[in-house]
Write a protein that holds these residues in place. Structure first.
Motif, mmCIF file in Angstrom:
data_model
loop_
_atom_site.group_PDB
_atom_site.id
_atom_site.type_symbol
_atom_site.label_atom_id
_atom_site.label_comp_id
_atom_site.label_asym_id
_atom_site.label_seq_id
_atom_site.Cartn_x
_atom_site.Cartn_y
_atom_site.Cartn_z
ATOM 1 N N LEU A 115 -12.736 0.743 4.762
ATOM 2 C CA LEU A 115 -11.601 0.383 3.911
ATOM 3 C C LEU A 115 -10.801 -0.788 4.465
ATOM 4 N N GLY A 116 -11.216 -1.379 5.558
ATOM 5 C CA GLY A 116 -10.416 -2.391 6.231
ATOM 6 C C GLY A 116 -10.155 -3.635 5.415
ATOM 7 N N LYS A 117 -11.073 -4.047 4.556
ATOM 8 C CA LYS A 117 -10.909 -5.269 3.793
ATOM 9 C C LYS A 117 -9.999 -5.110 2.578
ATOM 10 N N LYS A 118 -9.661 -3.887 2.223
ATOM 11 C CA LYS A 118 -8.787 -3.645 1.081
ATOM 12 C C LYS A 118 -7.363 -4.071 1.409
ATOM 13 N N LYS A 119 -6.649 -4.585 0.397
ATOM 14 C CA LYS A 119 -5.235 -4.855 0.564
ATOM 15 C C LYS A 119 -4.478 -3.538 0.628
ATOM 16 N N LEU A 120 -3.523 -3.450 1.540
ATOM 17 C CA LEU A 120 -2.790 -2.204 1.717
ATOM 18 C C LEU A 120 -2.047 -1.815 0.447
ATOM 19 N N THR A 121 -1.461 -2.789 -0.240
ATOM 20 C CA THR A 121 -0.689 -2.486 -1.446
ATOM 21 C C THR A 121 -1.571 -2.159 -2.640
ATOM 22 N N LYS A 122 -2.855 -2.543 -2.572
ATOM 23 C CA LYS A 122 -3.748 -2.300 -3.705
ATOM 24 C C LYS A 122 -4.718 -1.145 -3.464
ATOM 25 N N LEU A 123 -4.562 -0.456 -2.347
ATOM 26 C CA LEU A 123 -5.412 0.700 -2.064
ATOM 27 C C LEU A 123 -5.060 1.840 -3.013
ATOM 28 N N THR A 124 -6.062 2.439 -3.642
ATOM 29 C CA THR A 124 -5.854 3.513 -4.597
ATOM 30 C C THR A 124 -6.538 4.791 -4.121
ATOM 31 N N ALA A 125 -6.177 5.887 -4.761
ATOM 32 C CA ALA A 125 -6.819 7.161 -4.442
ATOM 33 C C ALA A 125 -8.302 7.130 -4.782
ATOM 34 N N LYS A 126 -8.664 6.381 -5.810
ATOM 35 C CA LYS A 126 -10.073 6.257 -6.178
ATOM 36 C C LYS A 126 -10.864 5.562 -5.080
ATOM 37 N N ASP A 127 -10.267 4.538 -4.451
ATOM 38 C CA ASP A 127 -10.940 3.851 -3.340
ATOM 39 C C ASP A 127 -11.193 4.806 -2.179
ATOM 40 N N CYS A 187 7.094 5.350 5.041
ATOM 41 C CA CYS A 187 8.398 5.417 5.710
ATOM 42 C C CYS A 187 8.945 4.029 6.005
ATOM 43 N N GLU A 188 8.075 3.079 6.300
ATOM 44 C CA GLU A 188 8.509 1.715 6.563
ATOM 45 C C GLU A 188 8.626 0.888 5.296
ATOM 46 N N GLU A 189 8.449 1.561 4.132
ATOM 47 C CA GLU A 189 8.581 0.921 2.820
ATOM 48 C C GLU A 189 7.609 -0.226 2.633
ATOM 49 N N GLU A 190 6.422 -0.088 3.239
ATOM 50 C CA GLU A 190 5.362 -1.064 3.021
ATOM 51 C C GLU A 190 4.619 -0.780 1.723
ATOM 52 N N ILE A 191 4.484 0.483 1.373
ATOM 53 C CA ILE A 191 3.832 0.908 0.136
ATOM 54 C C ILE A 191 4.707 1.980 -0.509
ATOM 55 N N PRO A 192 4.627 2.122 -1.832
ATOM 56 C CA PRO A 192 5.512 3.097 -2.502
ATOM 57 C C PRO A 192 5.097 4.541 -2.330
ATOM 58 N N ARG A 193 3.809 4.824 -2.135
ATOM 59 C CA ARG A 193 3.349 6.212 -2.043
ATOM 60 C C ARG A 193 2.087 6.271 -1.186
ATOM 61 N N ASN A 194 1.807 7.463 -0.710
ATOM 62 C CA ASN A 194 0.625 7.709 0.124
ATOM 63 C C ASN A 194 -0.521 8.137 -0.789
ATOM 64 N N VAL A 195 -1.425 7.223 -1.076
ATOM 65 C CA VAL A 195 -2.510 7.514 -2.010
ATOM 66 C C VAL A 195 -3.521 8.483 -1.410
ATOM 67 N N ALA A 196 -3.600 8.569 -0.085
ATOM 68 C CA ALA A 196 -4.564 9.473 0.540
ATOM 69 C C ALA A 196 -4.203 10.931 0.313
ATOM 70 N N ARG A 197 -2.923 11.214 0.041
ATOM 71 C CA ARG A 197 -2.522 12.593 -0.224
ATOM 72 C C ARG A 197 -3.019 13.096 -1.579
ATOM 73 N N ASN A 198 -3.371 12.183 -2.462
ATOM 74 C CA ASN A 198 -3.878 12.579 -3.786
ATOM 75 C C ASN A 198 -5.366 12.877 -3.777
ATOM 76 N N VAL A 199 -5.998 12.755 -2.618
ATOM 77 C CA VAL A 199 -7.437 13.011 -2.488
ATOM 78 C C VAL A 199 -7.626 14.344 -1.786
ATOM 79 N N ARG A 200 -8.412 15.211 -2.391
ATOM 80 C CA ARG A 200 -8.690 16.525 -1.819
ATOM 81 C C ARG A 200 -10.107 16.528 -1.252
ATOM 82 N N THR A 201 -10.217 16.805 0.026
ATOM 83 C CA THR A 201 -11.534 16.832 0.661
ATOM 84 C C THR A 201 -12.091 18.239 0.779
#
Length: 435
Positions: A115-127, A187-201
């Motif tokens: 996932l390193g090449k993805k933009k942090l602000t454009k990372l989605t739960a689908k990714d 927490c540092e207000e870099e992104i609005p939400r944690n998309v990884a929390r929407n993924v269930r493993t």
């Protein structure tokens, strides 16, 4: 005077605060407006769309988030850049050294390549979900280039796939590392939400442990009788101390006269990393335990042996108060202890188990001897008794079955006795005790 409905769409007047929408020369539509930014400031953002409705919808969404108090993301870097920043500036101050080492290996081995090449602000739960599904079916021997570095390739290059897949437990661990990093980005207000929390493993099956039986434990101690770490094995089997607690034990923590030990620090980092001492992770792990007479005798012999090793080492001795050390007095590396333990198992003719399974063996044997669960919880240093009850639920179930079988035998015996009493003239026998 021109009527409002005759005004071109690109020049219609919008209410104050709704932003502006207009058509560019290249045919695309652009919408701009002021939204909330980090630091309780406002910032002008621009969004684009192929139609006026699409651009306006994007701007409306950003304004709605701003009205709810969510600042617009400011980070334009990649996921790899932020993970590197998080490891070097955040995690290093909040994690233990060995935990930080595992996190670093997980980031550089799996997260950055995936996932390193993805933009942090454009990372989605689908990714995240799509990438987590790949290691389930992809041979890691080939993906990480392990086969290419071999002298004689035996996987992809040879046309024979070894199918070295990641286990569900490893995937869950990778997912948890990503969630921790993205949570700090929120927490540092870099992104609005944690998309990884929407993924269930899913919840992986807990790792099964194979505790030693009483006969196997005696066989191990007998085989290791002449070894210099015999006292460590005996203390581990009698008290259930963790590996780090055993290696972090100091002579000042032991009271050989009253037969007690104070668990105050643990050692989990490699010995060459400097001082390996650190306080236990949880408050409940700091405790005082009683030492049996066999352990007291072994520790006294171990102290005498350590004194002989000190005299033999001379000026190379580097003792700093630890109970269990190398022959030069340095703290024992946890990895080296694991290798020594595996050798002792092989020498005793026992199956290979983890060193931590000695702790499970202690709790299992205590439960089978009828020791109360709360006593075992205090001895092992669990934070809650529910942890002890959950981990050793299978042992309690077996004890319940034995108790039920004992009761059934007693009830069957009472019925037989009553039938014999009704048929004959013999006096009633004494009541048998049910243990």
């Amino acid at each position: 005077m021109t009527a409002p409905r005759d005004t071109p769409a690109s020049r219609r007047t919008r209410a104050n605060g709704d932003g502006t929408v207009y058509q560019r020369k290249d045919g695309r539509w652009e919408a701009a407006g002021y939204v909330l930014a980090p630091g309780n400031t406002r910032r002008r953002v621009r969004v684009y769309g192929t139609t006026r409705k699409e651009a306006l919808a994007k701007l409306t969404e950003k304004i709605a988030n701003s009205n709810r108090g969510l600042p617009v993301p400011t980070s334009q870097g990649s996921v790899a850049a932020y993970l590197t920043y998080w490891l070097e500036n955040v995690a290093v101050h909040h994690l233990r050294e060995n935990t930080h080492t595992r996190y670093t290996a997980c980031v550089h081995r799996y997260l950055v390549p995936g996932l390193g090449k993805k933009k942090l602000t454009k990372l989605t739960a689908k990714d995240v979900r799509t990438w987590l599904n790949q290691p389930r079916t992809t041979c890691q021997c080939c993906t990480r280039g392990i086969d290419a570095r071999r002298d004689q390739p035996r996987c992809c290059a040879a046309g024979q796939y070894c199918h070295k897949l990641l286990s569900p437990l490893t995937l869950t661990y990778i997912h948890s590392v990503l969630k921790s990093a993205l949570e700090h980005a929120v927490c540092e207000e870099e992104i609005p939400r944690n998309v990884a929390r929407n993924v269930r493993t899913g919840t992986p099956r807990p790792r099964r442990f194979e505790p030693l039986t009483a006969d196997e434990a005696r066989q191990l101690l007998t085989s290791a009788g002449g070894h210099r770490l015999h006292a460590l094995l005996e203390l581990a089997l009698h008290t259930g101390l963790r590996k780090g607690e055993l290696l972090g034990l100091r002579w000042e923590d032991l009271d050989l006269d009253t037969g007690a030990a104070a668990i105050r620090q643990t050692c989990s980092a490699p010995a060459q990393a400097g001082s390996p001492r650190c306080p236990p992770r949880r408050r409940a792990s700091e405790r005082r335990i009683a030492l049996p007479s066999r352990c007291l005798h072994s520790l006294k012999l171990h102290r005498e042996q350590q004194q002989r090793e000190r005299e033999a080492a001379g000026t190379t001795w580097q003792h700093d108060g630890h109970v269990f050390t190398t022959v030069q007095g340095r703290p024992i590396d946890p990895t080296n202890l694991t290798r020594t333990f595996t050798t002792l198992l092989r020498k005793a003719g026992l199956r290979r188990i983890r060193f931590h399974d000695l702790r499970h063996s202690t709790a299992t044997l205590l439960l089978e001897q009828g020791v109360e669960l709360v006593v075992i919880k205090e001895l092992l240093g669990h934070a809650h008794i529910g942890v002890t009850a959950t981990v050793y639920a299978h042992v309690r179930l077996r004890l319940q079955r034995d108790a039920i079988d004992t009761l059934s035998t007693a009830l069957d015996g009472r019925e037989t006795t009553e039938m014999a009493r009704s048929d004959g003239d013999e006096p009633p026998p004494c009541t048998a005790l049910v243990r």
